[in-house]
Write a protein that holds these residues in place. Structure first.
Motif, PDB file in Angstrom:
ATOM      1  N   UNK A   2       0.901  -1.290  -0.204  1.00 21.62           N
ATOM      2  CA  UNK A   2      -0.214   0.237  -0.051  1.00 21.62           C
ATOM      3  C   UNK A   2       0.946   1.138  -0.068  1.00 21.62           C
ATOM      4  N   UNK A   3       0.468   2.205  -0.480  1.00 27.70           N
ATOM      5  CA  UNK A   3       1.012   3.362  -0.615  1.00 27.70           C
ATOM      6  C   UNK A   3       1.033   4.052   0.576  1.00 27.70           C
ATOM      7  N   UNK A   4       2.474   4.824   1.085  1.00 29.01           N
ATOM      8  CA  UNK A   4       2.405   5.677   2.316  1.00 29.01           C
ATOM      9  C   UNK A   4       2.435   6.893   2.130  1.00 29.01           C
ATOM     10  N   UNK A   5       1.045   7.655   2.393  1.00 26.44           N
ATOM     11  CA  UNK A   5       1.043   8.811   2.088  1.00 26.44           C
ATOM     12  C   UNK A   5       1.220   9.191   0.703  1.00 26.44           C
ATOM     13  N   UNK A   6       1.906  10.153   0.055  1.00 26.71           N
ATOM     14  CA  UNK A   6       2.055  10.367  -1.274  1.00 26.71           C
ATOM     15  C   UNK A   6       3.277   9.699  -1.898  1.00 26.71           C
ATOM     16  N   UNK A   7       4.058   8.921  -1.101  1.00 29.35           N
ATOM     17  CA  UNK A   7       5.093   8.214  -1.749  1.00 29.35           C
ATOM     18  C   UNK A   7       6.370   8.984  -1.341  1.00 29.35           C
ATOM     19  N   UNK A  30       7.228  15.414 -13.529  1.00 31.21           N
ATOM     20  CA  UNK A  30       7.663  14.435 -14.505  1.00 31.21           C
ATOM     21  C   UNK A  30       8.665  13.519 -13.726  1.00 31.21           C
ATOM     22  N   UNK A  31       9.651  14.286 -13.186  1.00 28.04           N
ATOM     23  CA  UNK A  31      10.893  13.889 -12.498  1.00 28.04           C
ATOM     24  C   UNK A  31      10.173  12.818 -11.303  1.00 28.04           C
ATOM     25  N   UNK A  32       9.345  13.690 -10.724  1.00 28.54           N
ATOM     26  CA  UNK A  32       9.021  12.985  -9.323  1.00 28.54           C
ATOM     27  C   UNK A  32       8.071  11.651  -9.632  1.00 28.54           C
ATOM     28  N   UNK A  33       7.234  11.873 -10.769  1.00 30.35           N
ATOM     29  CA  UNK A  33       6.220  10.775 -11.093  1.00 30.35           C
ATOM     30  C   UNK A  33       7.288   9.506 -11.483  1.00 30.35           C
ATOM     31  N   UNK A  34       8.338   9.766 -11.869  1.00 36.49           N
ATOM     32  CA  UNK A  34       9.199   8.607 -12.440  1.00 36.49           C
ATOM     33  C   UNK A  34       9.936   7.956 -11.168  1.00 36.49           C
ATOM     34  N   UNK A  52      12.784  27.816   5.403  1.00 39.50           N
ATOM     35  CA  UNK A  52      12.634  26.506   5.649  1.00 39.50           C
ATOM     36  C   UNK A  52      11.125  25.991   5.419  1.00 39.50           C
ATOM     37  N   UNK A  53      10.312  26.997   5.929  1.00 38.30           N
ATOM     38  CA  UNK A  53       8.880  26.745   5.769  1.00 38.30           C
ATOM     39  C   UNK A  53       8.572  27.031   4.350  1.00 38.30           C
ATOM     40  N   UNK A  54       8.945  27.646   3.668  1.00 35.23           N
ATOM     41  CA  UNK A  54       8.803  27.911   2.017  1.00 35.23           C
ATOM     42  C   UNK A  54       9.088  26.994   1.422  1.00 35.23           C
ATOM     43  N   UNK A  55      10.303  26.185   1.575  1.00 32.57           N
ATOM     44  CA  UNK A  55      10.846  25.111   1.067  1.00 32.57           C
ATOM     45  C   UNK A  55       9.948  23.989   1.121  1.00 32.57           C
ATOM     46  N   UNK A  56       9.432  23.720   2.515  1.00 33.18           N
ATOM     47  CA  UNK A  56       8.519  22.667   2.415  1.00 33.18           C
ATOM     48  C   UNK A  56       7.376  22.778   1.879  1.00 33.18           C
ATOM     49  N   UNK A  57       6.566  23.896   1.869  1.00 41.56           N
ATOM     50  CA  UNK A  57       5.497  24.138   1.252  1.00 41.56           C
ATOM     51  C   UNK A  57       5.559  23.923  -0.465  1.00 41.56           C
ATOM     52  N   UNK A  58       6.774  24.444  -0.732  1.00 36.22           N
ATOM     53  CA  UNK A  58       6.812  24.303  -2.135  1.00 36.22           C
ATOM     54  C   UNK A  58       7.112  22.920  -2.615  1.00 36.22           C
ATOM     55  N   UNK A  59       7.851  22.086  -1.872  1.00 36.64           N
ATOM     56  CA  UNK A  59       8.045  20.867  -2.148  1.00 36.64           C
ATOM     57  C   UNK A  59       6.895  20.064  -2.163  1.00 36.64           C
ATOM     58  N   UNK A  75       4.811  20.368  -5.336  1.00 35.24           N
ATOM     59  CA  UNK A  75       5.516  19.945  -6.466  1.00 35.24           C
ATOM     60  C   UNK A  75       5.272  18.422  -6.723  1.00 35.24           C
ATOM     61  N   UNK A  76       5.027  17.971  -5.132  1.00 34.73           N
ATOM     62  CA  UNK A  76       4.920  16.708  -5.458  1.00 34.73           C
ATOM     63  C   UNK A  76       3.450  16.113  -5.411  1.00 34.73           C
ATOM     64  N   UNK A  77       2.545  17.086  -5.198  1.00 31.27           N
ATOM     65  CA  UNK A  77       1.147  16.821  -5.233  1.00 31.27           C
ATOM     66  C   UNK A  77       0.627  16.429  -6.658  1.00 31.27           C
TER      67      UNK A  77
END
Length: 311
Positions: free
Chosen positions: A34-39, A267-271, A299-306, A309-311
């Motif tokens: 099963x997936x864990x969160x969004x992977x 694209x990169x994260x999907x791969x 640091x907060x901005x980095x996490x939010x933008x990561x 991008x991964x969503x």
């Protein structure tokens, strides 16, 4: 890879093509977990706030306050902390108290260089760093081509032999070296090169460490990531880069927040996304403009933008 047959290569790098062949032959595929969160597990590489000169403990505190539960530390920052009177026992308590996991450590021991005396010292340095990291619960260390960025260009089989040596050190200490690709280096600048070394050494603990910036800098095709296989990746460095700068001209300070540039991040994260176990994606930049801002905000901005991008 003439001495590796096709079956061995497919097994080593986990290509989906290999799974398809087995399926057609009537083999029963193992169920996907099963997936864990969004992977993904979100990590902060301390390069992102390194220019703030906060010191080892405050860097950890900023990461935790920003919402990170995983980080990559820099060995020299930890060593400065220890030289200033800190202890590994105290460091471990602080890390645990903040609810953080040290996913990896960034170091530059010259394990790959041609000069035997220098390489011997580099291996001794790496051994010491591994032993220190094991005591604070960090079980990975980056192994870039430090000292060999300007050549000479080594035969990949020579690199394989030297990487195998530090893999055995990692097995003894419990801190495994991640073979890091540097796009601006004369050695280990392409995905194909680090992948060759990981496969050719024949060690199941071999791992490669890739980076969005370095894929662009070294001019590896993003599509090459399809051939890496999930087994080879524990950590992937993420960032972005602006338009209008060629791979030849782009440099470390040009890295920016995920989604603020033109990198094909989705694209990169999907791969590289692994549905069987979460992949650590760690935000790594060296942006002087960010260093001039509040570290917690960065640091907060980095996490939010990561996450975006991964969503």
């Amino acid at each position: 890879m003439s001495n590796l047959n096709r079956r061995q290569v497919l097994k080593a790098i986990g290509l989906t093509a290999g799974a398809a062949v087995l399926s057609e032959a009537g083999a029963t595929a193992a169920p996907i977990a099963p997936k864990t969160g969004n992977g993904f597990v979100y990590s902060l590489n301390m390069s992102t706030i390194r220019g703030h000169n906060l010191g080892f403990v405050k860097e950890l505190e900023v990461a935790a306050k920003a919402g990170f539960t995983s980080v990559e530390i820099w060995i020299d920052t930890l060593q400065t902390y220890l030289q200033g009177g800190g202890s590994l026992t105290e460091a471990k308590k602080i890390i645990d108290g903040l609810g953080l996991k040290i996913e990896d450590a960034i170091g530059f021991a010259p394990w790959l260089v041609d000069d035997e005396a220098t390489r011997k010292k580099g291996l001794e340095q790496l051994q010491q760093e591994m032993e220190i990291l094991a005591k604070i619960g960090c079980h990975r260390i980056a192994a870039p081509p430090a000292g060999m960025t300007k050549g000479p260009v080594l035969d990949l089989d020579v690199i394989t032999e030297r990487y195998f040596t530090i893999l055995k050190m990692g097995e003894q200490t419990g801190v495994m070296p991640q073979l890091e690709m540097w796009g601006g280096s004369q050695n280990l600048k392409h995905i194909s090169q680090v992948l060759y070394v990981a496969v050719q050494c024949g060690n199941p603990n071999a791992r490669i460490l890739l980076d969005v910036f370095h894929v662009f800098k070294g001019q590896s095709a993003v599509e090459s990531l399809n051939y890496v296989g999930h087994h080879a990746l524990d950590i992937f460095h993420v960032n972005d880069y602006p338009a209008g700068i060629s791979p030849e001209q782009i440099s470390e300070p040009d890295r920016i927040y995920c989604g603020d540039g033109i990198a094909p991040l989705k694209q990169i994260l999907q791969i590289v996304k692994n549905h069987e176990r979460p992949l650590v994606i760690s935000f790594e930049v060296f942006n002087k403009n960010y260093y001039a801002q509040d570290a917690l905000t960065v640091a907060k901005t980095a996490l939010a933008k990561m996450k975006a991008a991964a969503s």
